[in-house]
Design a protein around this motif. Sequence first.
Motif, PDB file in Angstrom:
ATOM      1  N   GLY A 156      29.125 -42.400  22.689  1.00  0.00           N
ATOM      2  CA  GLY A 156      29.083 -40.988  23.037  1.00  0.00           C
ATOM      3  C   GLY A 156      30.370 -40.537  23.704  1.00  0.00           C
ATOM      4  N   LEU A 157      30.811 -39.347  23.344  1.00  0.00           N
ATOM      5  CA  LEU A 157      32.065 -38.804  23.866  1.00  0.00           C
ATOM      6  C   LEU A 157      31.851 -37.686  24.878  1.00  0.00           C
ATOM      7  CD1 LEU A 157      33.970 -38.626  20.462  1.00  0.00           C
ATOM      8  CD2 LEU A 157      34.474 -40.200  22.330  1.00  0.00           C
ATOM      9  N   ASP A 158      30.607 -37.397  25.210  1.00  0.00           N
ATOM     10  CA  ASP A 158      30.305 -36.270  26.093  1.00  0.00           C
ATOM     11  C   ASP A 158      31.085 -36.374  27.405  1.00  0.00           C
ATOM     12  OD1 ASP A 158      28.498 -36.186  24.078  1.00  0.00           O
ATOM     13  OD2 ASP A 158      26.749 -35.798  25.323  1.00  0.00           O
ATOM     14  N   GLY A 159      31.858 -35.324  27.695  1.00  0.00           N
ATOM     15  CA  GLY A 159      32.591 -35.266  28.946  1.00  0.00           C
ATOM     16  C   GLY A 159      33.857 -36.097  28.994  1.00  0.00           C
ATOM     17  N   ARG A 160      34.169 -36.837  27.955  1.00  0.00           N
ATOM     18  CA  ARG A 160      35.336 -37.721  27.996  1.00  0.00           C
ATOM     19  C   ARG A 160      36.629 -36.923  27.787  1.00  0.00           C
ATOM     20  NH1 ARG A 160      34.013 -42.935  28.414  1.00  0.00           N
ATOM     21  NH2 ARG A 160      31.885 -43.538  27.793  1.00  0.00           N
ATOM     22  N   ALA A 161      37.661 -37.372  28.486  1.00  0.00           N
ATOM     23  CA  ALA A 161      38.963 -36.731  28.382  1.00  0.00           C
ATOM     24  C   ALA A 161      39.711 -37.259  27.174  1.00  0.00           C
ATOM     25  CB  ALA A 161      39.775 -36.987  29.646  1.00  0.00           C
ATOM     26  N   ALA A 162      40.283 -36.354  26.406  1.00  0.00           N
ATOM     27  CA  ALA A 162      41.082 -36.711  25.236  1.00  0.00           C
ATOM     28  C   ALA A 162      42.494 -36.175  25.424  1.00  0.00           C
ATOM     29  CB  ALA A 162      40.461 -36.138  23.973  1.00  0.00           C
ATOM     30  N   THR A 163      43.431 -36.803  24.718  1.00  0.00           N
ATOM     31  CA  THR A 163      44.841 -36.410  24.832  1.00  0.00           C
ATOM     32  C   THR A 163      45.429 -36.184  23.450  1.00  0.00           C
ATOM     33  OG1 THR A 163      45.111 -37.741  26.843  1.00  0.00           O
ATOM     34  CG2 THR A 163      47.116 -37.096  25.675  1.00  0.00           C
ATOM     35  N   VAL A 164      46.157 -35.097  23.299  1.00  0.00           N
ATOM     36  CA  VAL A 164      46.934 -34.874  22.094  1.00  0.00           C
ATOM     37  C   VAL A 164      48.233 -35.655  22.244  1.00  0.00           C
ATOM     38  CG1 VAL A 164      48.052 -33.168  20.609  1.00  0.00           C
ATOM     39  CG2 VAL A 164      45.935 -32.595  21.797  1.00  0.00           C
ATOM     40  N   TYR A 175      50.227 -26.230  19.594  1.00  0.00           N
ATOM     41  CA  TYR A 175      49.743 -25.105  20.393  1.00  0.00           C
ATOM     42  C   TYR A 175      48.906 -25.552  21.580  1.00  0.00           C
ATOM     43  CZ  TYR A 175      45.539 -26.099  17.684  1.00  0.00           C
ATOM     44  OH  TYR A 175      44.461 -26.728  17.108  1.00  0.00           O
ATOM     45  N   LEU A 176      48.529 -26.843  21.645  1.00  0.00           N
ATOM     46  CA  LEU A 176      47.733 -27.364  22.751  1.00  0.00           C
ATOM     47  C   LEU A 176      48.634 -27.972  23.824  1.00  0.00           C
ATOM     48  CD1 LEU A 176      44.828 -29.103  20.778  1.00  0.00           C
ATOM     49  CD2 LEU A 176      44.758 -26.916  21.989  1.00  0.00           C
ATOM     50  N   ASP A 177      48.200 -27.867  25.071  1.00  0.00           N
ATOM     51  CA  ASP A 177      48.987 -28.420  26.174  1.00  0.00           C
ATOM     52  C   ASP A 177      49.017 -29.945  26.156  1.00  0.00           C
ATOM     53  OD1 ASP A 177      49.722 -26.001  27.193  1.00  0.00           O
ATOM     54  OD2 ASP A 177      48.102 -25.891  28.645  1.00  0.00           O
ATOM     55  N   GLY A 178      47.984 -30.552  25.606  1.00  0.00           N
ATOM     56  CA  GLY A 178      48.007 -32.004  25.511  1.00  0.00           C
ATOM     57  C   GLY A 178      46.740 -32.695  25.938  1.00  0.00           C
ATOM     58  N   ALA A 179      45.895 -32.071  26.739  1.00  0.00           N
ATOM     59  CA  ALA A 179      44.684 -32.730  27.218  1.00  0.00           C
ATOM     60  C   ALA A 179      43.504 -31.768  27.149  1.00  0.00           C
ATOM     61  CB  ALA A 179      44.860 -33.230  28.642  1.00  0.00           C
ATOM     62  N   PHE A 180      42.337 -32.284  26.827  1.00  0.00           N
ATOM     63  CA  PHE A 180      41.109 -31.498  26.836  1.00  0.00           C
ATOM     64  C   PHE A 180      39.944 -32.469  26.987  1.00  0.00           C
ATOM     65  CE2 PHE A 180      41.832 -32.635  22.424  1.00  0.00           C
ATOM     66  CZ  PHE A 180      40.579 -33.005  21.957  1.00  0.00           C
ATOM     67  N   SER A 181      38.768 -31.950  27.235  1.00  0.00           N
ATOM     68  CA  SER A 181      37.587 -32.805  27.384  1.00  0.00           C
ATOM     69  C   SER A 181      36.519 -32.387  26.387  1.00  0.00           C
ATOM     70  CB  SER A 181      37.032 -32.737  28.805  1.00  0.00           C
ATOM     71  OG  SER A 181      36.649 -31.414  29.137  1.00  0.00           O
ATOM     72  N   PHE A 182      35.702 -33.339  25.986  1.00  0.00           N
ATOM     73  CA  PHE A 182      34.586 -33.069  25.092  1.00  0.00           C
ATOM     74  C   PHE A 182      33.464 -32.384  25.865  1.00  0.00           C
ATOM     75  CE2 PHE A 182      36.902 -35.733  22.343  1.00  0.00           C
ATOM     76  CZ  PHE A 182      36.341 -35.678  21.080  1.00  0.00           C
ATOM     77  N   GLU A 183      32.727 -31.531  25.181  1.00  0.00           N
ATOM     78  CA  GLU A 183      31.609 -30.837  25.815  1.00  0.00           C
ATOM     79  C   GLU A 183      30.589 -31.823  26.383  1.00  0.00           C
ATOM     80  OE1 GLU A 183      29.567 -28.102  23.349  1.00  0.00           O
ATOM     81  OE2 GLU A 183      31.159 -26.591  23.390  1.00  0.00           O
ATOM     82  N   ASP A 184      29.973 -31.408  27.473  1.00  0.00           N
ATOM     83  CA  ASP A 184      28.855 -32.161  28.036  1.00  0.00           C
ATOM     84  C   ASP A 184      27.922 -31.152  28.682  1.00  0.00           C
ATOM     85  OD1 ASP A 184      27.152 -34.118  28.906  1.00  0.00           O
ATOM     86  OD2 ASP A 184      28.418 -34.801  30.553  1.00  0.00           O
ATOM     87  N   SER A 192      28.065 -35.591  21.321  1.00  0.00           N
ATOM     88  CA  SER A 192      29.191 -36.020  20.491  1.00  0.00           C
ATOM     89  C   SER A 192      29.207 -37.537  20.390  1.00  0.00           C
ATOM     90  CB  SER A 192      30.525 -35.543  21.082  1.00  0.00           C
ATOM     91  OG  SER A 192      30.567 -34.146  21.198  1.00  0.00           O
ATOM     92  N   TYR A 193      29.578 -38.019  19.221  1.00  0.00           N
ATOM     93  CA  TYR A 193      29.681 -39.466  18.990  1.00  0.00           C
ATOM     94  C   TYR A 193      30.958 -39.710  18.191  1.00  0.00           C
ATOM     95  CZ  TYR A 193      28.330 -44.270  17.867  1.00  0.00           C
ATOM     96  OH  TYR A 193      28.293 -45.638  17.770  1.00  0.00           O
ATOM     97  N   GLY A 194      31.613 -40.826  18.493  1.00  0.00           N
ATOM     98  CA  GLY A 194      32.836 -41.087  17.766  1.00  0.00           C
ATOM     99  C   GLY A 194      33.254 -42.534  17.792  1.00  0.00           C
ATOM    100  N   VAL A 234      39.316 -37.993  10.672  1.00  0.00           N
ATOM    101  CA  VAL A 234      38.591 -37.590  11.883  1.00  0.00           C
ATOM    102  C   VAL A 234      37.445 -38.562  12.084  1.00  0.00           C
ATOM    103  CG1 VAL A 234      37.412 -35.718  13.078  1.00  0.00           C
ATOM    104  CG2 VAL A 234      39.139 -35.181  11.345  1.00  0.00           C
ATOM    105  N   THR A 235      37.407 -39.218  13.244  1.00  0.00           N
ATOM    106  CA  THR A 235      36.374 -40.232  13.484  1.00  0.00           C
ATOM    107  C   THR A 235      35.438 -39.846  14.627  1.00  0.00           C
ATOM    108  OG1 THR A 235      37.919 -41.488  14.884  1.00  0.00           O
ATOM    109  CG2 THR A 235      37.762 -42.120  12.549  1.00  0.00           C
ATOM    110  N   PHE A 236      35.190 -38.545  14.785  1.00  0.00           N
ATOM    111  CA  PHE A 236      34.137 -38.108  15.712  1.00  0.00           C
ATOM    112  C   PHE A 236      33.348 -36.991  15.045  1.00  0.00           C
ATOM    113  CE2 PHE A 236      37.715 -35.363  16.712  1.00  0.00           C
ATOM    114  CZ  PHE A 236      37.137 -34.115  16.867  1.00  0.00           C
ATOM    115  N   ALA A 237      32.070 -36.934  15.344  1.00  0.00           N
ATOM    116  CA  ALA A 237      31.185 -35.923  14.759  1.00  0.00           C
ATOM    117  C   ALA A 237      31.281 -34.621  15.563  1.00  0.00           C
ATOM    118  CB  ALA A 237      29.750 -36.431  14.752  1.00  0.00           C
TER     119      ALA A 237
END
Length: 480
Positions: A156-164, A175-184, A192-194, A234-237
């Motif tokens: 599960g990816l819920d709430g996890r931080a991801a980086t571009v 166009y992205l600053d570089g970091a975002f988090s998955f919804e939770d 989310s699962y990946g 893409v390896t996340f749903a």
Amino acid sequence: MAQQHARRPHRPRGSAAVLAAAGLLVLGPGVPGASAAQAPRVDLRVLVVDDGGSPVRAIADRLESTGIPYTTVDLGDPDRPRITGAFLSDTVSGRPRARYQGVVLPNEAPFGEGSAEQSALEAYERTYGIPQVDAYTWAHPGVGLDHTGDGGWAGGLDGRAATVTDAGRSGPFGYLDGAFSFEDNSPAVQESYGYAARPREGFTSYVEVPVPGGTGRGSLLGEYAHDGRRELVVTFAYHRHQRQFQLLARGIVEWLTQGVHLGRDRNYFAVHVDDVFAPDARWDTERNCTPGDLDCAGGGEQAAPIRMTAADAAYTAQWQRERGFTLDLVYNAGSGEEWKAAHGGRDPLTDRLLADRARYRWINHTYTHPYLGCVQDTSTVPWSCAKDADGTTRWKSRAEISAQIRDNHRWAVAKGLPVDRTELVTGEHSGLKRLPVQPEDNPNLAGALADNGVKWIASDNSREPRQRAVGAARTVPGTR
């Protein structure tokens, strides 16, 4: 005062962003029999192979909202066209033509590895240099990734931080600053699962997450170049409403189309403060409804409704100055005048907002916020449109609508508000069609808009995502 967060109904400016008239001229590794003078033509259309899953539907929705033409092949339809060389390409006036500039697939091989359809598609991509998006797949060497058991992770990816990654930021996701988090949104639901995995040779990672309980990072989205083809893996749903997809959707489409496509993509961030000057009823915790609503039986408006204070308004102006952000105030002047008359002729809130008038953008929201569609029959819940004896729908008149627009604008001009008379947000987007109770626009609306010089009327994006004409005016879909 009720507050609603929305995109400002920016009016479109200029012509449609048509980047090419009919096709994009690109060369793949080589079209058999084509000379230098017969460079292949690639039409600006995307092929979407739909398995009914939410990832493919999400990308198709993004193509739709951007205005990019696409053709759908439904894998669940027994009568669907077969993917053959003739389906994918042909010759026009002696010149080779690729019918599709990009391909969206449910995964890397939805027709089966080595099958006739899969082989035809792969040959087409190699010949014309056509990119392919694998909307959702698992991590394995066939898509340029190690298995998750080899230093990766799945879960599960819920709430996890991801980086571009740097490659992503210098490429399609710049166009992205570089970091975002998955919804939770709910700890009780996995949203989310990946599969986060280490890239192999030929794979360029664009979005990564730290490997839980391990070292290093694993890719969730990246480009796999192999066998003369390019795949965005893409390896996340996901589905179209999730924040992570909304953030990445633009880059996915730009990668797919190589940045050249029909249509237009715009992003706005603005906040509308709705019903300025008007009070709002307090939620009734005993009846579990809002007093004054048609379905809230047993009482009218409460004696102490919610309304901003002058101190709130002063803080709002200070907050704007500190953050360099301007709010859009969607105002009902008549509601404020009614409040003032009921409170001894004084209204510190209005005085404070008017003192800071130049700090805001102002949008006409009608004088007293009435419903401007059909006359409402409230004898039933939900309400319905009232009918005359012959069954004809009774409508709010052109004069009534025009007065609401005109009086609100005149008040603003008299108070020195910087308001644009060509912009309008009607109360509840009323006057425009509202399914199922009012399936058509109030026929008196277009004339009233013309009477007042209104060219842009906000519409509810959840009901009408496409812009359309209302007489000489046009709708501007926004999120309430």
